[in-house]
Motif scaffolding. Structure first.
Motif, PDB file in Angstrom:
ATOM      1  N   PRO A 252       3.796  14.224 -12.124  1.00  0.00           N
ATOM      2  CA  PRO A 252       5.035  14.564 -12.542  1.00  0.00           C
ATOM      3  C   PRO A 252       5.901  13.175 -12.752  1.00  0.00           C
ATOM      4  O   PRO A 252       7.076  13.470 -13.353  1.00  0.00           O
ATOM      5  CB  PRO A 252       5.374  15.415 -11.424  1.00  0.00           C
ATOM      6  N   GLY A 253       5.708  12.268 -12.313  1.00  0.00           N
ATOM      7  CA  GLY A 253       6.506  10.735 -12.368  1.00  0.00           C
ATOM      8  C   GLY A 253       6.331  10.371 -13.660  1.00  0.00           C
ATOM      9  O   GLY A 253       6.977   9.164 -14.038  1.00  0.00           O
ATOM     10  N   ALA A 254       5.278  10.483 -14.373  1.00  0.00           N
ATOM     11  CA  ALA A 254       4.875   9.834 -15.780  1.00  0.00           C
ATOM     12  C   ALA A 254       5.058  10.828 -16.933  1.00  0.00           C
ATOM     13  O   ALA A 254       5.382  12.159 -16.850  1.00  0.00           O
ATOM     14  CB  ALA A 254       3.432   9.548 -15.562  1.00  0.00           C
TER      15      ALA A 254
ATOM     16  N   PRO B 222      -2.131  16.220 -21.373  1.00  0.00           N
ATOM     17  CA  PRO B 222      -0.560  16.372 -21.132  1.00  0.00           C
ATOM     18  C   PRO B 222      -0.272  17.898 -20.537  1.00  0.00           C
ATOM     19  O   PRO B 222       0.875  17.765 -19.708  1.00  0.00           O
ATOM     20  CB  PRO B 222      -0.154  16.656 -22.663  1.00  0.00           C
ATOM     21  N   SER B 223      -0.904  18.960 -20.894  1.00  0.00           N
ATOM     22  CA  SER B 223      -0.510  20.194 -20.131  1.00  0.00           C
ATOM     23  C   SER B 223      -0.342  20.139 -18.464  1.00  0.00           C
ATOM     24  O   SER B 223       0.416  20.983 -18.023  1.00  0.00           O
ATOM     25  CB  SER B 223      -1.626  21.278 -20.527  1.00  0.00           C
ATOM     26  N   LYS B 224      -1.286  19.187 -18.131  1.00  0.00           N
ATOM     27  CA  LYS B 224      -1.273  19.073 -16.440  1.00  0.00           C
ATOM     28  C   LYS B 224      -0.492  18.090 -15.872  1.00  0.00           C
ATOM     29  O   LYS B 224      -0.274  17.964 -14.635  1.00  0.00           O
ATOM     30  CB  LYS B 224      -2.772  18.745 -16.205  1.00  0.00           C
ATOM     31  N   TYR B 225       0.520  17.267 -16.611  1.00  0.00           N
ATOM     32  CA  TYR B 225       1.286  16.345 -16.206  1.00  0.00           C
ATOM     33  C   TYR B 225       2.162  16.774 -15.246  1.00  0.00           C
ATOM     34  O   TYR B 225       2.479  16.227 -14.162  1.00  0.00           O
ATOM     35  CB  TYR B 225       1.843  15.588 -17.500  1.00  0.00           C
ATOM     36  N   LEU B 226       2.887  17.898 -15.429  1.00  0.00           N
ATOM     37  CA  LEU B 226       3.930  18.555 -14.527  1.00  0.00           C
ATOM     38  C   LEU B 226       3.575  18.495 -13.222  1.00  0.00           C
ATOM     39  O   LEU B 226       4.257  18.143 -12.252  1.00  0.00           O
ATOM     40  CB  LEU B 226       4.666  19.772 -15.078  1.00  0.00           C
ATOM     41  N   LYS B 227       2.275  19.072 -13.095  1.00  0.00           N
ATOM     42  CA  LYS B 227       1.971  19.274 -11.593  1.00  0.00           C
ATOM     43  C   LYS B 227       0.976  18.238 -11.089  1.00  0.00           C
ATOM     44  O   LYS B 227       1.090  17.929  -9.983  1.00  0.00           O
ATOM     45  CB  LYS B 227       1.062  20.616 -11.811  1.00  0.00           C
TER      46      LYS B 227
ATOM     47  N   ASP C 148       0.888  -1.199   0.118  1.00  0.00           N
ATOM     48  CA  ASP C 148       0.002   0.059   0.011  1.00  0.00           C
ATOM     49  C   ASP C 148       0.947   1.032   0.021  1.00  0.00           C
ATOM     50  O   ASP C 148       0.332   2.471   0.296  1.00  0.00           O
ATOM     51  CB  ASP C 148      -0.917  -0.093   1.229  1.00  0.00           C
ATOM     52  N   VAL C 149       2.084   0.992  -0.381  1.00  0.00           N
ATOM     53  CA  VAL C 149       2.758   2.119  -0.359  1.00  0.00           C
ATOM     54  C   VAL C 149       3.568   2.573  -1.746  1.00  0.00           C
ATOM     55  O   VAL C 149       4.153   1.502  -2.036  1.00  0.00           O
ATOM     56  CB  VAL C 149       4.307   1.981   0.575  1.00  0.00           C
ATOM     57  N   CYS C 150       3.299   3.486  -2.243  1.00  0.00           N
ATOM     58  CA  CYS C 150       3.611   3.838  -3.718  1.00  0.00           C
ATOM     59  C   CYS C 150       5.000   4.755  -3.685  1.00  0.00           C
ATOM     60  O   CYS C 150       5.457   5.381  -3.052  1.00  0.00           O
ATOM     61  CB  CYS C 150       2.655   4.736  -4.426  1.00  0.00           C
ATOM     62  N   THR C 151       5.725   4.368  -4.885  1.00  0.00           N
ATOM     63  CA  THR C 151       7.213   5.116  -5.041  1.00  0.00           C
ATOM     64  C   THR C 151       7.007   6.499  -5.773  1.00  0.00           C
ATOM     65  O   THR C 151       8.000   7.213  -5.793  1.00  0.00           O
ATOM     66  CB  THR C 151       8.163   4.170  -5.900  1.00  0.00           C
ATOM     67  N   ARG C 152       5.734   6.827  -6.038  1.00  0.00           N
ATOM     68  CA  ARG C 152       5.493   8.038  -6.558  1.00  0.00           C
ATOM     69  C   ARG C 152       4.568   8.965  -5.891  1.00  0.00           C
ATOM     70  O   ARG C 152       4.053   8.490  -4.874  1.00  0.00           O
ATOM     71  CB  ARG C 152       4.812   7.827  -8.016  1.00  0.00           C
ATOM     72  N   ALA C 153       4.572  10.162  -6.271  1.00  0.00           N
ATOM     73  CA  ALA C 153       3.815  11.129  -5.191  1.00  0.00           C
ATOM     74  C   ALA C 153       3.040  12.033  -6.233  1.00  0.00           C
ATOM     75  O   ALA C 153       3.313  13.094  -6.210  1.00  0.00           O
ATOM     76  CB  ALA C 153       4.771  11.968  -4.605  1.00  0.00           C
ATOM     77  N   CYS C 154       2.036  11.524  -6.879  1.00  0.00           N
ATOM     78  CA  CYS C 154       1.166  12.275  -7.774  1.00  0.00           C
ATOM     79  C   CYS C 154       0.289  13.055  -6.661  1.00  0.00           C
ATOM     80  O   CYS C 154      -0.269  12.814  -5.662  1.00  0.00           O
ATOM     81  CB  CYS C 154       0.117  11.300  -8.762  1.00  0.00           C
TER      82      CYS C 154
END
Length: 346
Positions: free
Chosen positions: A205-207, A197-202, A91-97
């Motif tokens: 960000p890990g994808a 796509p324009s919202k990916y950075l915020k 239940d622990v993810c390596t990313r932080a969306c």
């Protein structure tokens, strides 16, 4: 109304020894405004006998569900029907969306017994269709692909009649991972683009948007019999034309099924809701998506990737058998009736 627990500082479902910050990477972010939910965001609170039975089976098998971890608003409805989406590999993810309520940090090693526990739970629940998702496991050489394959195999062994839908991470920079999962032959392969796509950075960000798009396209290239599916959230500040372009991108990748739902902010530290999209706007998106050629579209404020997954799979399968896999018309009652007649030879 949906009740969302603020689990930023600790997880009350754990005992004091196990409790730890749920979103340490978000702790120092400024608080974001939380908009008042409109009247059309309504969900059924959990607590029925069916919900209790599902909860008991989940706990007895020490399973993790995305229903709980992501704070899904449809949990009460789904668990009452004994529908649960199992989240594998911890239940622990390596990313932080920025949109996600799943814990982040360094995950524990994989549990070799988990595939067997999943298969046993599926059999006990008597599921005709099951959805398996996972956290991102960028710490693993294959991103957890072999574990996905093992879970699919365990379900097939324990409950041969159950159809299997998977909702995977992107396996970014993990050569051979996608091929390993496709070889296990899930019935539905779902990977969510999440946003434009324009919202990916915020937001994500890990994808990488085009990597995710290519992932879905490659599934079809590897095995054209597998249904592909993807979903997005709206209300994150996207423009309407961006959503329409995303639809075109997914159709270019031959994706069969599109889901669109309203983003709901888990805590003040997560990305804010920029707008609550009205139900009529979702209906418009649905009509446009069908016109673009998707076989199936689910677009409502409370739509989530796994909501009504079993029923939706049967609709997809009926369309394929009836030879109308890609339609330019919404799936109205008359069309479903005609498809059924073709399938049965009536």
């Amino acid at each position: 109304m949906a009740v969302v627990l603020d689990l930023l500082n600790s997880d009350p479902r754990k005992n004091s020894e196990e409790a730890r910050p749920r979103h340490p990477e978000k702790a120092h972010r400024p608080d974001q405004p939380v908009l008042r939910k409109p009247e059309w965001i309504r969900v059924k609170a959990p607590g029925s006998a069916g919900w209790a039975e599902t909860n008991a089976i989940v706990k007895a098998n020490k399973l993790v569900t995305v229903c709980e971890e992501a704070g899904c608003p449809n949990m009460g409805e789904c668990w009452e029907k004994k529908h649960a989406t199992f989240m594998i590999m911890g239940d622990v993810c390596t990313r932080a969306c920025a949109f996600c309520n799943v814990k982040t940090g360094l995950p524990a090693p994989l549990d070799a017994k988990e595939p067997g526990h999943i298969g046993e739970a599926v059999a006990k629940l008597g599921l005709t269709h099951v959805v398996i998702t996972s956290v991102d496991r960028d710490d693993l050489d294959d991103g957890g692909a072999a574990h996905f394959a093992a879970v699919i195999a365990a379900i097939r062994a324990a409950s041969p009649a159950t159809t299997v839908e998977i909702l995977t991470p992107d396996f970014l920079r993990k050569p051979g991972a996608l091929e390993r999962v496709v070889e296990a032959r899930p019935d539905v392969f779902n990977h969510n683009l999440e946003t434009v796509p324009s919202k990916y950075l915020k937001v994500r960000p890990g994808a990488r948007y085009f990597h995710s798009l290519r992932l879905l396209q490659k599934v079809k290239e590897l095995d054209g019999d597998i249904f592909t599916k993807s979903g997005i959230m709206v209300g994150l500040g996207e423009e309407r034309n961006e959503v329409l372009q995303l639809m075109d991108d997914l159709r270019s990748a031959e994706v069969d099924f599109l889901t669109i739902g309203q983003y709901l902010q888990p805590t003040r530290k997560h990305h804010p809701v920029e707008a609550f999209i009205r139900p009529e706007a979702f209906k418009a998106y649905e009509a446009i998506a069908y016109a673009k050629g998707f076989a199936l579209v689910a677009a409502t404020p409370l739509t989530r990737s796994s909501h009504h997954a079993g029923e939706d799979f049967e609709r997809l399968r009926a369309k394929r058998r009836a030879g109308i896999a890609f339609s330019s018309e919404p799936d109205t009652g008359s069309r479903k009736e005609n498809a059924s007649k073709r399938e049965t030879g009536v």
